[in-house]
Write a protein that holds these residues in place. Structure first.
Motif, mmCIF file in Angstrom:
data_model
loop_
_atom_site.group_PDB
_atom_site.id
_atom_site.type_symbol
_atom_site.label_atom_id
_atom_site.label_comp_id
_atom_site.label_asym_id
_atom_site.label_seq_id
_atom_site.Cartn_x
_atom_site.Cartn_y
_atom_site.Cartn_z
ATOM 1 N N LYS A 6 0.832 -1.210 0.000
ATOM 2 C CA LYS A 6 0.000 0.000 0.000
ATOM 3 C C LYS A 6 0.863 1.257 0.000
ATOM 4 O O LYS A 6 2.065 1.235 0.253
ATOM 5 C CB LYS A 6 -0.946 -0.001 1.189
ATOM 6 C CG LYS A 6 -0.283 0.281 2.529
ATOM 7 C CD LYS A 6 -1.358 0.530 3.600
ATOM 8 C CE LYS A 6 -0.736 1.061 4.880
ATOM 9 N NZ LYS A 6 -1.753 1.440 5.878
ATOM 10 N N ASN A 35 -5.974 3.612 -1.076
ATOM 11 C CA ASN A 35 -5.282 2.796 -0.077
ATOM 12 C C ASN A 35 -6.168 2.438 1.114
ATOM 13 O O ASN A 35 -6.102 1.338 1.655
ATOM 14 C CB ASN A 35 -4.042 3.542 0.422
ATOM 15 C CG ASN A 35 -2.940 3.569 -0.612
ATOM 16 O OD1 ASN A 35 -2.274 2.576 -0.853
ATOM 17 N ND2 ASN A 35 -2.738 4.725 -1.247
ATOM 18 N N ASP A 36 -7.014 3.371 1.545
ATOM 19 C CA ASP A 36 -7.863 3.121 2.710
ATOM 20 C C ASP A 36 -8.849 1.997 2.432
ATOM 21 O O ASP A 36 -9.050 1.102 3.263
ATOM 22 C CB ASP A 36 -8.615 4.394 3.103
ATOM 23 C CG ASP A 36 -7.674 5.476 3.611
ATOM 24 O OD1 ASP A 36 -6.604 5.110 4.140
ATOM 25 O OD2 ASP A 36 -8.002 6.664 3.477
ATOM 26 N N GLU A 39 -7.125 -1.489 2.505
ATOM 27 C CA GLU A 39 -6.835 -2.080 3.806
ATOM 28 C C GLU A 39 -8.120 -2.487 4.529
ATOM 29 O O GLU A 39 -8.140 -3.451 5.288
ATOM 30 C CB GLU A 39 -6.010 -1.123 4.661
ATOM 31 C CG GLU A 39 -5.337 -1.809 5.830
ATOM 32 C CD GLU A 39 -4.142 -1.049 6.356
ATOM 33 O OE1 GLU A 39 -3.487 -1.560 7.266
ATOM 34 O OE2 GLU A 39 -3.871 0.069 5.876
ATOM 35 N N VAL A 47 0.734 -6.636 5.411
ATOM 36 C CA VAL A 47 0.683 -5.290 4.831
ATOM 37 C C VAL A 47 2.083 -4.692 4.788
ATOM 38 O O VAL A 47 2.791 -4.671 5.795
ATOM 39 C CB VAL A 47 -0.269 -4.374 5.622
ATOM 40 C CG1 VAL A 47 -0.261 -2.966 5.036
ATOM 41 C CG2 VAL A 47 -1.681 -4.950 5.619
ATOM 42 N N ASP A 49 3.735 -1.140 3.889
ATOM 43 C CA ASP A 49 3.525 0.278 3.596
ATOM 44 C C ASP A 49 4.809 0.821 2.990
ATOM 45 O O ASP A 49 5.838 0.897 3.654
ATOM 46 C CB ASP A 49 3.182 1.038 4.878
ATOM 47 C CG ASP A 49 2.751 2.473 4.608
ATOM 48 O OD1 ASP A 49 3.154 3.034 3.557
ATOM 49 O OD2 ASP A 49 2.032 3.048 5.442
#
Length: 447
Positions: A6, A35-36, A39, A47, A49
């Motif tokens: 992400k 991205n929100d 997730e 995940v 980042d």
């Protein structure tokens, strides 16, 4: 296992956008522009980042020499494929001039078996043509083999095909892509004699582009194009190096072409002035030529006369390179630094980022019709590369992974660094370390 990458800056299919990519097993499962949402929807995934790093498809190098079997003091499939993934190259196509040469179906399959045991990257191997193996060439299965390689000029591990009748028969009868090394041998022999008469054994390296001249390149490339046009052969001309050759090719989408062209990183980066500082380290066949030739290659690349960027990665030991002109072999290691070198050229304004990805990832996949690679698409293999565009580093012996231990880019500072590489969904390289072993698969072709 599922992995969500992400907060990436995704570069793919001519677009740059912020988003996330979900890997599920070997494949890309989902691509998100938010991205929100990614997730929230994906539960139970690991995940990662990446904080705005570039996420791109793995590069595909359609021309390498990994030296195995028989020349493993220079390089091996294991060592060079690890260098490849460290440089963001997740698939390679390797040449037949090893020892023994890959000129029978049995020898060719032995190379595939070896790669399955040791390769960090995905792989394919060309079937080599000679003056007397037409029957073996025609047995090649185009769904499992990238193409037929013809040396229309001698180079390391001489496999020169100079019988005109044999050349015509290969071009007439094969249904596969034919990839050619084009340099006219009689022209090179004549030029060599002239320079040997003048300098003896101590010909200066600056004479290399005059011995392996623009004339030699054009005559041979023109012959290959003529044969392909006559017989309707699918032709790919490798490592073009001259302005004159550009008149042989047309602009357009690679998927629509029957005759395509490749340029290598060293012909875009160096020119004849660099022989002063680099010497035999940049001795390649075809030779690196003039600044005007380099400029013409760039123009052809940007106008889509040239379709793909590759390396012709061809390692030799430093000891071999330190010999005098005639004894020093041609070729050098490049596959670990090709992507970062082209991203550096993008930063300098030579080529947009999207075009780098097109020429190194998308176009090779389209040209060879590789099954589900070269793009960030749902359902495609998760060959993915993370690049930090603001992490400068200097090429040094400490971070060179080639078995030969050197690079023509040694001492060069690059502004982009590959931070992670996924091959078939597996994180195989991260922050300077190979973190998992054999992940490469045999490339398959939709033909």
């Amino acid at each position: 296992m599922k992995t969500l990458i992400k907060n990436a800056r995704i570069i793919n299919e001519g677009q740059i956008f912020d988003g996330a990519v979900l890997i599920d097993g070997e494949l890309i499962s989902r691509i998100f522009h938010n991205n929100d949402i990614a997730e929230q929807l994906i539960k139970g995934a690991a995940v990662i980042d990446v904080a705005g790093q570039y996420l791109i498809p793995g590069a595909i190098d359609d021309q390498v020499h990994f030296r195995e079997p028989g020349l493993t003091h220079k390089g091996e499939i294991a060592t060079e494929s690890r260098a490849a993934v460290a440089g963001g190259v997740t698939s390679f196509m390797e040449m037949p001039n090893t020892n023994p040469q890959a000129v029978t179906q049995e020898i060719l399959e032995e190379k595939y078996k070896r790669a399955a045991e040791v390769s960090a990257a995905n792989y394919s191997f060309y079937m080599g043509a000679t003056n007397d193996n037409l029957d073996e060439v025609l047995k090649t299965d185009g769904s499992k083999v990238c193409g037929i390689k013809i040396f229309m000029g001698s180079s390391t591990g001489n496999m020169l095909v100079d019988n005109e009748e044999v050349l015509s028969e290969i071009f007439r009868n094969t249904k596969l892509l034919v990839a050619t090394h084009c340099e006219d041998e009689p022209t090179i022999i004549r030029n060599t004699a002239l320079y040997r008469e003048k300098y003896g054994e101590f010909v200066p390296i600056s004479a290399h582009p005059k011995i392996r001249s623009a004339e030699a390149c054009f005559k041979s490339s023109a012959k290959a194009v003529e044969l392909a046009t006559k017989f309707g052969t699918r032709l790919h001309v490798l490592h073009l190096s001259t302005a004159e050759e550009m008149k042989l090719f047309s602009s357009g989408k690679v998927a629509d072409k029957h005759i395509t062209a490749e340029v290598c990183v060293h012909h875009l980066w160096f020119d004849e002035h660099d022989y002063i500082s680099k010497g035999n380290l940049i001795k390649w066949n075809p030779a690196i030529k003039s600044a005007a030739d380099k400029a013409a290659l760039w123009e052809a690349l940007l106008t889509d006369k040239i379709d793909v960027i590759a390396t012709d990665h061809a390692p030799h030991t430093l000891q071999e390179k330190e010999h005098s002109y005639f004894k020093a072999p041609s070729g050098g290691p490049l596959v670990q630094h090709s992507l970062t070198a082209m991203l550096e050229m993008s930063r300098k304004g030579f080529i947009p980022l999207e075009r780098v990805i097109e020429k190194m990832c998308h176009a090779p996949a389209d040209l060879f019709r590789i099954d589900r690679r070269g793009y960030i698409r749902e359902g495609y293999y998760a060959d993915l590369v993370l690049v930090d565009p603001n992490q400068s580093w200097i090429v040094s012996p400490e971070n060179i992974l080639y078995k030969c231990g050197w690079s023509p880019f040694e001492g060069q500072e690059f502004s982009h660094q590959v931070t992670a590489t996924f091959v078939n969904g597996n994180l195989i390289y991260a922050n300077g370390d190979i973190i998992s072993g054999i992940q490469g698969k045999r490339l398959m072709f939709s033909r």
